[in-house]
Design a protein around this motif. Structure first.
Motif, PDB file in Angstrom:
ATOM      1  N   GLY A  97       0.772  -1.227   0.000  1.00  0.00           N
ATOM      2  CA  GLY A  97       0.000   0.000   0.000  1.00  0.00           C
ATOM      3  C   GLY A  97       0.802   1.277   0.000  1.00  0.00           C
ATOM      4  O   GLY A  97       0.228   2.372  -0.023  1.00  0.00           O
ATOM      5  N   VAL A  98       2.128   1.204   0.017  1.00  0.00           N
ATOM      6  CA  VAL A  98       2.952   2.416   0.088  1.00  0.00           C
ATOM      7  C   VAL A  98       2.836   3.214  -1.204  1.00  0.00           C
ATOM      8  O   VAL A  98       2.639   4.440  -1.185  1.00  0.00           O
ATOM      9  CB  VAL A  98       4.417   2.045   0.381  1.00  0.00           C
ATOM     10  N   ASN A  99       2.940   2.548  -2.343  1.00  0.00           N
ATOM     11  CA  ASN A  99       2.800   3.248  -3.618  1.00  0.00           C
ATOM     12  C   ASN A  99       1.413   3.856  -3.779  1.00  0.00           C
ATOM     13  O   ASN A  99       1.259   4.978  -4.280  1.00  0.00           O
ATOM     14  CB  ASN A  99       3.069   2.290  -4.785  1.00  0.00           C
ATOM     15  N   ALA A 100       0.385   3.124  -3.360  1.00  0.00           N
ATOM     16  CA  ALA A 100      -0.977   3.630  -3.488  1.00  0.00           C
ATOM     17  C   ALA A 100      -1.190   4.864  -2.619  1.00  0.00           C
ATOM     18  O   ALA A 100      -1.872   5.818  -3.030  1.00  0.00           O
ATOM     19  CB  ALA A 100      -1.971   2.536  -3.110  1.00  0.00           C
ATOM     20  N   GLY A 101      -0.609   4.867  -1.428  1.00  0.00           N
ATOM     21  CA  GLY A 101      -0.727   6.033  -0.561  1.00  0.00           C
ATOM     22  C   GLY A 101      -0.026   7.240  -1.139  1.00  0.00           C
ATOM     23  O   GLY A 101      -0.553   8.364  -1.107  1.00  0.00           O
ATOM     24  N   ALA A 102       1.161   7.031  -1.686  1.00  0.00           N
ATOM     25  CA  ALA A 102       1.888   8.130  -2.311  1.00  0.00           C
ATOM     26  C   ALA A 102       1.128   8.672  -3.510  1.00  0.00           C
ATOM     27  O   ALA A 102       1.020   9.891  -3.708  1.00  0.00           O
ATOM     28  CB  ALA A 102       3.282   7.656  -2.724  1.00  0.00           C
ATOM     29  N   ALA A 103       0.565   7.770  -4.326  1.00  0.00           N
ATOM     30  CA  ALA A 103      -0.172   8.200  -5.514  1.00  0.00           C
ATOM     31  C   ALA A 103      -1.421   8.986  -5.132  1.00  0.00           C
ATOM     32  O   ALA A 103      -1.730  10.022  -5.744  1.00  0.00           O
ATOM     33  CB  ALA A 103      -0.547   6.982  -6.354  1.00  0.00           C
ATOM     34  N   LEU A 104      -2.153   8.527  -4.124  1.00  0.00           N
ATOM     35  CA  LEU A 104      -3.355   9.235  -3.694  1.00  0.00           C
ATOM     36  C   LEU A 104      -3.017  10.641  -3.206  1.00  0.00           C
ATOM     37  O   LEU A 104      -3.722  11.614  -3.532  1.00  0.00           O
ATOM     38  CB  LEU A 104      -4.064   8.454  -2.588  1.00  0.00           C
ATOM     39  N   ALA A 105      -1.949  10.771  -2.438  1.00  0.00           N
ATOM     40  CA  ALA A 105      -1.571  12.083  -1.922  1.00  0.00           C
ATOM     41  C   ALA A 105      -1.220  13.041  -3.056  1.00  0.00           C
ATOM     42  O   ALA A 105      -1.584  14.224  -3.029  1.00  0.00           O
ATOM     43  CB  ALA A 105      -0.394  11.946  -0.963  1.00  0.00           C
ATOM     44  N   VAL A 106      -0.518  12.559  -4.059  1.00  0.00           N
ATOM     45  CA  VAL A 106      -0.159  13.409  -5.201  1.00  0.00           C
ATOM     46  C   VAL A 106      -1.404  13.804  -5.979  1.00  0.00           C
ATOM     47  O   VAL A 106      -1.560  14.978  -6.383  1.00  0.00           O
ATOM     48  CB  VAL A 106       0.850  12.685  -6.111  1.00  0.00           C
ATOM     49  N   VAL A 107      -2.325  12.872  -6.200  1.00  0.00           N
ATOM     50  CA  VAL A 107      -3.555  13.173  -6.929  1.00  0.00           C
ATOM     51  C   VAL A 107      -4.390  14.204  -6.167  1.00  0.00           C
ATOM     52  O   VAL A 107      -4.961  15.136  -6.762  1.00  0.00           O
ATOM     53  CB  VAL A 107      -4.361  11.884  -7.187  1.00  0.00           C
ATOM     54  N   ILE A 108      -4.486  14.056  -4.854  1.00  0.00           N
ATOM     55  CA  ILE A 108      -5.205  15.058  -4.051  1.00  0.00           C
ATOM     56  C   ILE A 108      -4.551  16.428  -4.193  1.00  0.00           C
ATOM     57  O   ILE A 108      -5.234  17.455  -4.335  1.00  0.00           O
ATOM     58  CB  ILE A 108      -5.239  14.618  -2.567  1.00  0.00           C
ATOM     59  N   GLY A 109      -3.228  16.456  -4.164  1.00  0.00           N
ATOM     60  CA  GLY A 109      -2.526  17.724  -4.317  1.00  0.00           C
ATOM     61  C   GLY A 109      -2.798  18.379  -5.664  1.00  0.00           C
ATOM     62  O   GLY A 109      -2.992  19.597  -5.756  1.00  0.00           O
TER      63      GLY A 109
END
Length: 355
Positions: free
Chosen positions: A116-128
């Motif tokens: 889930g580390v990549n998914a968490g990083a991707a979600l944070a970037v998309v939110i930004g």
């Protein structure tokens, strides 16, 4: 009467010479493996520079390396150099991060994508991007690191609930659940935003196409710190592999060792995801392959995983260019094709109940 003075027994002429020590044999094997991987890395880098929509010769490569961009071939090489550098750095980072995560969790299925580390990083970037108009490279990196850290903590907390704590199987299941949830949230944010959906969905596939030195430069310090912290934790990972009680009995601070190791892995994963998008399976495949060369000593396994990860991502990028010529497949698609069968093989070999 003179005393008897025995003479030493002569060694039989047909006696076998003394065998080299086990340490020397292991060292020779590891050095040979390192030389092989370095050779493969140089070859993969050369292929990455030379092959693509337009193949180039050594004269054009030399001209581009010396700053002479006078032809279409020279320009093609000049555009591939940062792409090759990014694939090398990102592959090395994901290989090391996967090795650290497998040692940290004592889980052969551990991988930045599966936990889930990549998914968490991707979600944070998309939110930004969607909500805060994120545009700067540093903003991408900090968002990705924040998302990766929160995701890693969430997976560990969920896996720790109940009896037995965070077992390898529970970590894998918690990681799969978190990954599914975060991926769904990412999709839900992107779908209504037609202004960013095309760009973001292309980034979410994961790849190194279109890389520039301006994109790479901000991420290098974070990767450097992640590499240093991870390699510094190699001895700690060796002790953690013996079990928490044994590691504590040998004088290791288990909580500190886990925290430092997790920090190194999150820095590598988050920084790589910020610039490349989420690329899966590199951190799963490479450490397993490197164990065949160097065994389970993390002081050797992590540097070998860096070399192996760089080779894999470089070759995946080259294969993506050639497979859909004149178009391209992103490296993340190619690594998924490679990684999925390996994942199934690991599960069948280890048996899920024994994880």
């Amino acid at each position: 009467m003179q005393g008897f003075s025995p003479t030493p027994r002569a060694r039989p002429s047909n006696a076998a010479p003394a065998r080299p020590s086990v340490h020397r044999r292991y060292l020779a094997r590891r050095l040979t493996g390192a030389a092989l991987l370095i050779t493969l890395l140089l070859g993969a880098a050369a292929l990455s520079v030379a092959l693509g929509a337009r193949s180039v010769g050594w004269a054009e490569i030399h001209a581009a390396l010396t700053g002479q961009v006078q032809s279409v071939g020279d320009a093609a090489v000049a555009s591939r150099l940062p792409r090759t550098l990014l694939a090398l750095l990102a592959g090395a980072a994901l290989g090391v991060a996967g090795g650290v995560m497998q040692g940290l969790t004592r889980n052969p299925l551990a991988d930045p994508g599966l936990l889930g580390v990549n998914a968490g990083a991707a979600l944070a970037v998309v939110i930004g991007i969607a909500w805060f108009n994120l545009q700067t490279s540093l903003g991408f990196i900090m968002s990705a690191l924040t998302g990766a850290s929160l995701s890693a903590v969430a997976v560990y907390v969920i896996a720790s609930l109940g009896r037995g704590g965070a077992t390898p199987l529970r970590l894998a299941l918690a990681g799969a659940a978190i990954t599914a949830a975060l991926t769904s949230l990412t999709t839900a944010i992107i779908l209504p935003r037609g202004d960013i959906s095309g760009l973001v969905q292309s980034w979410l596939v994961g790849g190194v196409g279109g890389a520039t030195y301006d994109q790479i430069t901000p991420v290098v310090p974070f990767l450097a710190v992640g590499f240093i912290v991870s390699v510094a934790c190699a001895r700690k990972l060796n002790l953690l592999a013996l079990g928490d009680d044994t590691a504590a009995g040998l004088g290791e601070n288990v909580a500190l060792a886990r925290g430092m190791s997790a920090l190194g892995a999150v820095l590598l994963c988050g920084a790589t995801t910020a610039v490349c998008g989420p690329i899966g399976f590199v951190g799963l495949v490479v450490p397993h392959a490197c164990r065949l060369l160097v065994g389970t000593d993390y002081r050797w396994l992590l540097p070998f995983s860096a070399l192996g990860g760089a080779i894999l991502l470089l070759l995946a990028d080259v294969a993506g260019r050639l497979a859909a010529h004149p178009a391209e497949l992103d490296a993340g698609i190619v690594t998924a094709f490679i990684g999925a069968p390996v994942f199934i093989w690991i599960v069948r070999r280890r048996k899920v109940g024994a994880l």
